[in-house]
Design an enzyme around this catalytic site. Structure first.
Site, PDB file in Angstrom:
ATOM      1  CG  ASN A  12      -1.698   1.274   1.433  1.00  0.00           C
ATOM      2  OD1 ASN A  12      -2.025   1.977   0.490  1.00  0.00           O
ATOM      3  ND2 ASN A  12      -2.099   1.611   2.448  1.00  0.00           N
ATOM      4  CE  LYS A  14       0.271   3.511   4.936  1.00  0.00           C
ATOM      5  NZ  LYS A  14      -0.278   3.751   6.296  1.00  0.00           N
ATOM      6  CG  HIS A  96      -5.820   1.858   4.941  1.00  0.00           C
ATOM      7  ND1 HIS A  96      -5.540   2.818   6.223  1.00  0.00           N
ATOM      8  CD2 HIS A  96      -4.859   1.126   4.928  1.00  0.00           C
ATOM      9  CE1 HIS A  96      -4.300   2.599   6.499  1.00  0.00           C
ATOM     10  NE2 HIS A  96      -3.878   1.373   5.743  1.00  0.00           N
ATOM     11  CD  GLU A  98      -3.115   5.514   6.689  1.00  0.00           C
ATOM     12  OE1 GLU A  98      -3.100   5.515   5.435  1.00  0.00           O
ATOM     13  OE2 GLU A  98      -2.313   5.060   7.510  1.00  0.00           O
ATOM     14  CD  GLU A 167      -3.453  -2.690   7.270  1.00  0.00           C
ATOM     15  OE1 GLU A 167      -2.587  -2.994   6.786  1.00  0.00           O
ATOM     16  OE2 GLU A 167      -4.195  -1.604   7.002  1.00  0.00           O
ATOM     17  N   GLY A 173       1.990   2.327  10.776  1.00  0.00           N
ATOM     18  CA  GLY A 173       2.832   3.339  10.514  1.00  0.00           C
ATOM     19  C   GLY A 173       3.592   3.794  11.955  1.00  0.00           C
ATOM     20  CB  SER A 211       4.873  -1.733  12.183  1.00  0.00           C
ATOM     21  OG  SER A 211       4.080  -0.384  12.408  1.00  0.00           O
TER      22      SER A 211
HETATM   23  C1  PEP Z   1      -1.011   0.142   5.903  1.00  0.00           C
HETATM   24  O1  PEP Z   1      -0.770   1.277   5.359  1.00  0.00           O
HETATM   25  O2  PEP Z   1      -1.833  -0.598   5.451  1.00  0.00           O
HETATM   26  C2  PEP Z   1       0.246  -0.206   6.718  1.00  0.00           C
HETATM   27  C3  PEP Z   1       0.118  -1.598   7.404  1.00  0.00           C
HETATM   28  O3  PEP Z   1       1.178   0.544   6.873  1.00  0.00           O
HETATM   29  P1  PEP Z   1       2.491   0.160   7.695  1.00  0.00           P
HETATM   30  O4  PEP Z   1       2.962  -1.068   7.212  1.00  0.00           O
HETATM   31  O5  PEP Z   1       3.750   1.338   7.418  1.00  0.00           O
HETATM   32  O6  PEP Z   1       2.495   0.240   9.211  1.00  0.00           O
END
Ligand code: PEP
Length: 247
Positions: A12, A14, A96, A98, A167, A173, A211
């Protein structure tokens, strides 16, 4: 029943990237083939066309990070599933955290987006996950089950066609990853819910995101109900993403 599930790793990006940076990143992913896992990148809408052209003759798939719940019409700024299908998108991330947090996407909107994607043959990667406050209040299971249940209800007999991504919001992040045991226990709950609702839970892919890095991917993916990852930050560096795809 014990259906083998092929590992899937989805990047992803982003709101990151530029034409030169994307070209370099995709070249790195192409050069590292073959992968034993299924690999995909979900890029900003404006880069889908170039990404499709770059990856077209490979087995690396591409997709979007969102999709409109509507098929077409006066929805300024939105992108429909039909448009994504036209660009060869295999996947669309929906729900997601976000988007849930910054764009007020409710469980119902997320479900409608998943339905719109599937209607055009684009596989929704449906994200669910609890906040830190919800985890600390012991609500993790209830939250993810509620989020998933809205999608299952809307997709009805097509629900088995989605990919689910667990998630935990507190892990995205932040550099703070769920332990393999924490993630596995939520994945087991989600799989049981999918199995009860669709009868195909054992065959469905449930990804972990939050992460994931080259040094923790293998222990996460080794868990019995973790079928790969949705990768944010580490998907922006070819070497890291490739290492995760190989984990
Ligand atoms: C994500 O944006 O779906 C995500 C898991 O980000 P990160 O791996 O940076 O935590």
């Amino acid at each position: 029943m014990n259906t083998p599930r092929k590992t899937l790793v989805v990047g992803n990006w982003k709101m990151h990237g530029s034409r030169p940076a994307n070209a370099e990143l995709l070249a790195g992913l192409l050069a590292a083939r073959p992968y034993t896992a299924d690999v995909a990148v979900c890029v900003p809408f404006v880069y889908l066309s170039e990404t499709a052209a770059t990856l077209a003759s490979s087995d690396i798939r591409w997709g979007s990070q969102d999709v409109s719940a509507h098929a077409q019409g006066a929805y300024t700024g939105e992108v429909s599933a039909g448009m994504l299908a036209e660009l060869g998108c295999r996947y669309a991330i929906v729900g997601h955290s976000e988007r849930r947090a910054y764009h007020a996407e409710s469980d119902e909107i997320v479900a409608a987006k998943a339905q719109a994607a599937l209607a055009k043959g684009v596989t929704p990667v449906v994200c669910v996950g609890e906040t830190l406050a919800e985890r600390e209040a012991g609500q993790t299971e209830a939250v993810v089950k509620r989020q998933l249940s809205a999608v299952i209800h809307t997709l009805a007999h097509c629900a088995a066609e989605m990919v689910v991504a667990y998630e935990p919001v507190w892990a995205i992040g932040t550099g703070r990853t769920a332990s393999p045991e924490q993630a596995q226990s939520v994945h087991a709950v989600l799989r049981a819910q999918l199995q009860a609702a669709t009868g195909h839970g054992a065959a469905m892919r449930i990804l972990y995101g939050g992460s994931v890095k080259p040094d923790n991917a293998a222990s996460l993916f080794a868990q019995p109900d973790i079928d790969g990852g949705l990768i944010g930050g580490a998907a922006l560096k070819a070497a890291d993403f490739v290492a995760i795809c190989r984990a």
